[in-house]
Design a protein around this motif. Sequence first.
Motif, PDB file in Angstrom:
ATOM      1  N   ALA B  55       0.979  -1.306  -0.026  1.00  0.00           N
ATOM      2  CA  ALA B  55       0.012   0.016  -0.009  1.00  0.00           C
ATOM      3  C   ALA B  55       1.005   1.223  -0.012  1.00  0.00           C
ATOM      4  N   ARG B  57       0.766   4.134   1.536  1.00  0.00           N
ATOM      5  CA  ARG B  57       0.133   5.040   2.633  1.00  0.00           C
ATOM      6  C   ARG B  57       1.474   5.915   3.240  1.00  0.00           C
ATOM      7  N   LYS B  58       0.992   6.961   3.954  1.00  0.00           N
ATOM      8  CA  LYS B  58       2.046   7.568   4.749  1.00  0.00           C
ATOM      9  C   LYS B  58       2.741   6.716   5.885  1.00  0.00           C
TER      10      LYS B  58
END
Lengths: 694, 116
Positions: B55, B57-58
């Motif tokens: 993923a 994501r941050k």
Amino acid sequence: MSPDVVNILDGNTFVVSDERGDVEATPTDTAGLFSFDTRFLSTWVLTVNGERLNALSTDDLSYFRARFFLVPGTGTVYVDSKLSVIRERAVSEGFHETLTVLNHDEKPIDLTLRIEAGSDFADLFEVKDALDKKGEYRQDVEKGRLVLTYRRETFERATAIESSPAADIDPSGLTFRIRVDPHDSWTAQLAVVTRLVVSGQVRRTPGSERALRRARSGMEADLRRWISSAPRLESDWEALNDTYRRSLVDLAALRFSPLSAGGRSLPAAGLPWFMTMFGRDSIFTSLQALPFTPQLAATTLLELGIRQGTRIDDFRDEDPGRILHEMRYGEMTAFEERPHSPYFGSADATPLFVVLLDEYERWTGDRRLVRRLELEARSALNWIDEYADLQSNGYISYQRRNEETGLENQCWKDSWDSISYRDGGLPGFPRATCELQGYAYDAKIRGARLARLVWRDGAFADRLEREAADLKRRFNRDFWVADGEYFALALDPEGNQVDALSSNNGHLLWSGIVDRAKAKAVARHLLGRRLFSGWGVRTLAEGESRYNPIGYHVGTVWPFDNSLIAWGLRRYGFKEEAARVAVGILEAAELFSGRLPEAFGGYERMVTKYPVQYPTACSPQAWSTGAPLLLLRTMLGLEPVGDNLVVDPALPVRIGRLELLDIPGRWGHVDAFGRGRFAQPARQTTSRSAAKRR
Amino acid sequence: MGETTSSFFEALSGAGRQPLLAHASGTLRFELSDGGETHRWLVSVDRGEITVSRARRKADCVIRADRRLFEGMARGEVNATAAVLRGAIEVEGDPQLLVLFQRILPGPPAKSEAQR
């Protein structure tokens, strides 16, 4: 260290310069601006019209600020200058320097000011050993600043130098061509910024007066907070008050924040070589300072815990559960030419980690941290039996696996000749030094307490206590030198006693491993003529073959060692003996202007009248700085019992009145008072005239 | 994409709870460069429970390194701390997560390990 060397520091960033503020480093000396074990400036020399200046005076304004008053001239006694120069320097992420030129004449004056700047980017290890560099250097003049860079493959360190007002910059320095009006002054701000591995631009530090003031006032406010949050000491012994204050300030200066600690700080070991995290030194200093600044212990435990060993790594002498010995950030560590990333070769830090965790809980009641570090504490306890028992004889012993760059002696007395038989012979490896067994015993007893109280694991606690009892029984049999009535320094690889009489006996009292029946004989030795110099307990007893009053671990007196010995004497009820050791060391501190060195000579006090500083001892040294704190605790008999602090002072009449106010802990804040009650033996009293003569 | 890297993260994903990370929580994104490409792996640690995904994501801590260097780390041949110090690994965000993550990396293949 020569007397004209000025040190100022912030964490592991420090500047060592001469009394003029100049830096002219040779490959083997410690002059320069250092940060994270790298020298970022090795040349920083100020000239006016091509001439060097002379120092009229140098002031240490605080541990991070120094001021140099300078005049041009030939260095003769007679100074009549129409010109003076003031350099004021403060360390923070490199350093800031305010350069002020004062014209005292009635005529304007035209001047050329020049600062030669350069860096060899030496690793601290290289400075010690004078090794050659493998990378490449650059000097870039860009947008009003000079950037010095050292690069080896992906390794990069840089120093950026800028000024306000702007200077003429060339690859080897900065030049100001200025005119100063009659009775007027000219000022420039210089900023020297160090850059580590991080990618991207050199971090800009505005060289403005305002930014400089802000950095200073932030650090000054921090120091004020640090001192005001520690207990207040009041006594009729003026020098003791000074020593206490000196210790608090030096401890503030020795705080160090590891790269990944989010700004939390722990005590580094000492200036200038040892401004880094050391398992042993950070733990001992945190222990000494617990009644005064308990937050140091919390950070030490967390940071050492996070970096605890988890695997077998021969290069780093790492084992699962082992607590690190030393962390370094320089080039040689980065390229694995040295094992300090971190290096684990210490046999005492691991049991001491558990000791500190328990002592911390007893003072602060912070069970959250004890729960948080349960895994680490259990792994440390497991290390003692699983990995440290190299000879399968139930004792901790040490032998390095990294035979090139690892440490041969992994106990605090780590010099080559520190562990010897009476006849001066040196044992082979592995070596099981006695104090390690004491620490292991104490770790098991304290681990059992935490297991029962916090981890709710009674079975584990029972097991630890059984093991501790067994260890104590065996130890008192195997290490006891019957004809001398003391404990041997170590067991050799054949299991024979390394039978010299040493200060390690005091550590054994501290750890509680000594049978009650044997304690009196041990205490008699510690205060006896062979070990006690009048100032303190010698590392090795007079009369032993290797005894030398200025031998690093074979006859000198170590304040840190003595603070633990006094604590140990107290533990076994020898209150007056503990106070005699404490007062001896504190009287020595008085003659060192409140700052105890790492070690001083073991000469008989009556003979030399004042303590003789060990030639190469570094200062301030964290656990010497912590020694007066632990000695105060010992004399006042401070002991946490449940949620209360018990105060049971035992002071000599030398100290009329001693008050320690606002001692923090699980009880909130309490005060402790003591009055001098017992007389000291005559050979102990200070000779004031001798002190003055010095 | 190196086999070793994929299998390392797959093994990590299937290994279940890591007791050595029982007090660690946070996300690490490994950005591993391989020629012109960059492969990203997101490792989420929730009190010792590890999940691995791709993923985007941050993350609390971003680790950038060459794919081969990372594989050396995964085999225990490269010490991550030393690599960070010499700039071979770039860390952005909370470096403590990388210090903790190293706990679950193997030690160097040494003879003493076989002896124990």
